[in-house]
Scaffold this active site. Structure first.
Site, PDB file in Angstrom:
ATOM      1  N   THR A   1       0.817  -1.218   0.000  1.00 39.12           N
ATOM      2  CA  THR A   1       0.000   0.000   0.000  1.00 39.12           C
ATOM      3  C   THR A   1       0.851   1.268   0.000  1.00 39.12           C
ATOM      4  O   THR A   1       0.315   2.364   0.153  1.00 39.12           O
ATOM      5  CB  THR A   1      -0.928   0.031   1.231  1.00 39.12           C
ATOM      6  N   GLY A   2       2.144   1.123  -0.172  1.00 39.12           N
ATOM      7  CA  GLY A   2       3.030   2.279  -0.081  1.00 39.12           C
ATOM      8  C   GLY A   2       3.541   2.501   1.324  1.00 39.12           C
ATOM      9  O   GLY A   2       4.102   3.558   1.625  1.00 39.12           O
TER      10      GLY A   2
ATOM     11  N   HIS B   1       4.024  -7.616   9.597  1.00 40.54           N
ATOM     12  CA  HIS B   1       2.793  -6.996   9.088  1.00 40.54           C
ATOM     13  C   HIS B   1       1.603  -7.332  10.002  1.00 40.54           C
ATOM     14  O   HIS B   1       0.572  -7.836   9.545  1.00 40.54           O
ATOM     15  CB  HIS B   1       2.507  -7.436   7.657  1.00 40.54           C
TER      16      HIS B   1
ATOM     17  N   ARG C   1      -4.922   1.332  -0.452  1.00 46.49           N
ATOM     18  CA  ARG C   1      -4.604   1.448  -1.880  1.00 46.49           C
ATOM     19  C   ARG C   1      -5.723   0.833  -2.699  1.00 46.49           C
ATOM     20  O   ARG C   1      -6.439  -0.061  -2.222  1.00 46.49           O
ATOM     21  CB  ARG C   1      -3.281   0.737  -2.175  1.00 46.49           C
TER      22      ARG C   1
ATOM     23  N   ARG D   1       5.375  -1.928 -10.565  1.00 42.18           N
ATOM     24  CA  ARG D   1       5.224  -3.251 -11.182  1.00 42.18           C
ATOM     25  C   ARG D   1       3.770  -3.555 -11.506  1.00 42.18           C
ATOM     26  O   ARG D   1       3.453  -4.172 -12.518  1.00 42.18           O
ATOM     27  CB  ARG D   1       5.822  -4.325 -10.270  1.00 42.18           C
TER      28      ARG D   1
END
Length: 429
Positions: free
Chosen positions: A89-90, A142, A176, A314
């Site tokens: 998600t950046g 995460h 995102r 990508r």
């Protein structure tokens, strides 16, 4: 003569005090003799942020309490920012912004060759930031909302070797576009990423292999095709954003037999929306400058360098037919609905905050004219803990200002890309 001069000075001082008292009543806290933390000042180099889209059509109703986000973040106190980092998600770039790009009294200590930075408070050696690049994956690789909310307090108590019950935790995250995020995760997995050391802790235990089967045999899933990626029914990439933001305890964690599939989906989506709405801040990968603006205004912290919108990733390089895109959207139906909800809330918050800022700009201009020669500084920001009575616009005035808004808009298509990522460095909790 001296008596006359004294009377004149008393009249002038009295008039100034009266105007200050009156103005604080009309707009409490707007007059300020300096930034409260020394971080956010009015010495802007120019407005780099896009003007709200005057043609934006609101889809959901949000009360002012959901739009207003100004936090009295006490970096010298007990407040902690907790970054919930959802894959692809950046978050890697944003996480680096937090440790390397925030203007602080005592900047984070980021040394070459080290994967983590030391982000201490200005007055003592305790962290104000809980994130990958400050504390590492202390609650698991995460970690999601369920894991973080149950883990963070205990981890900080252990790290700082003390028991504290007065901390305030401010959770933040990034979202995102689900299709772009899904494709980015597939390409990452295709290159050998697995995240298989993630704990997925829920209700005090990790899921069993039967509750969370693997999509592949061997050490990783490198080389998998997009079709293989989509065909695995256990793929955690499906609706990842909803799952990582929801309270999984509501649905029996990873035990699919607790509630029906339809009920489970409904509970997860509503929980994710609520948790997102209640977070101190969230940003959208497709709107980097707006994300920067809202973070700065929420926490009253300034970034040193502006955020950049990446135009090549990508995920953006994958050519898909309409049938494949539709299939990805179906696999991420909950994420699609959550993102639609989040984008509307995000845009409304941005529009609301910009309008309040413009209103305070007008007040500042008026006050500067009224106080010429008195040497008073006028800040645009209301004092902490109190909401300015002028900061809430009537609906009619809000709508009028929305129509008046024009100028720059952030170039963001339905699926703007973000940055690529380095492979994750796993530190098991």
């Amino acid at each position: 003569m001296v008596e006359r001069s004294s009377k004149f000075l008393l009249i002038v001082v009295g008039s100034v005090c009266f105007m200050l008292i009156l103005y604080q009543y009309v707009a409490p806290g707007v007059i300020n003799f300096g930034s409260p933390h020394g971080y956010f000042t009015e010495e802007d180099e120019g407005d780099i942020f896009p003007t709200p889209d005057p043609h934006y059509v609101k889809k959901y109703y949000f009360p002012v309490r959901d739009l207003e986000r100004t936090i009295d973040f006490q970096i010298k106190g007990e407040d902690v920012i907790v970054f919930l980092h959802i894959q692809k998600t950046g978050g890697t770039t944003f996480g680096r912004h937090l440790v390397q790009n925030v203007r602080l009294e005592v900047p984070c200590d980021c040394r070459p060759g080290q994967k983590k930075c030391t982000c201490y408070r200005p007055n003592r050696k305790e962290t104000w930031l809980f994130s990958r690049f400050s504390t590492g994956w202390s609650c698991g690789l995460h970690a999601d909302w369920t894991e973080l909310t149950n883990c963070v307090p205990g981890v900080l108590n252990k790290k700082e070797n003390k028991q504290k019950n007065l901390r305030k935790f401010y959770y933040i995250t990034l979202l995102r576009d689900p299709v772009s995020r899904y494709l980015s995760e597939w390409r990452h997995v295709q290159r050998g990423a697995t995240w298989k050391t993630s704990l997925h802790m829920c209700d005090g235990r990790t899921p069993t292999p039967e509750e969370l089967p693997s999509c592949y045999e061997g050490s990783d899933w490198s080389g998998c095709t997009l079709q293989q990626f989509m065909d695995c029914p256990y793929n955690l990439a499906n609706n990842r954003q909803v799952r990582m933001l929801a309270d999984l305890s509501l649905v029996g964690c990873y035990n699919m037999s607790t509630v029906t599939e339809k009920k489970r989906a409904q509970l997860l989506l509503e929980s994710a929306k609520k948790n997102l709405r209640d977070m101190a801040f969230f940003g959208l990968t497709e709107y980097q400058r707006k994300t920067q603006f809202l973070f700065e205004r929420t926490f009253r912290l300034r970034f040193i360098r502006p955020f950049m919108q990446y135009n090549s990733t990508r995920a953006a390089g994958v050519d898909l037919d309409n049938g494949t895109i539709q299939r990805i959207e179906e696999l991420n139906e909950l994420d699609m609905e959550l993102y639609d909800y989040a984008r509307d809330l995000f845009q409304q918050r941005y529009q609301y905050t910009r309008q309040q800022e413009r209103r305070l700009q007008r007040i500042k201009s008026h006050m500067q004219q009224s106080h010429q020669g008195l040497g008073l500084g006028v800040s645009l920001w209301p004092s902490h803990g109190r909401q300015s009575s002028v900061s809430t616009l009537e609906d009619g005035e809000l709508e009028r200002e929305e129509r008046e808004e024009g100028g720059r808009t952030e170039e963001a298509g339905s699926r703007l890309p973000t940055e690529d990522y380095m492979n994750q460095i796993i530190n098991r909790w």
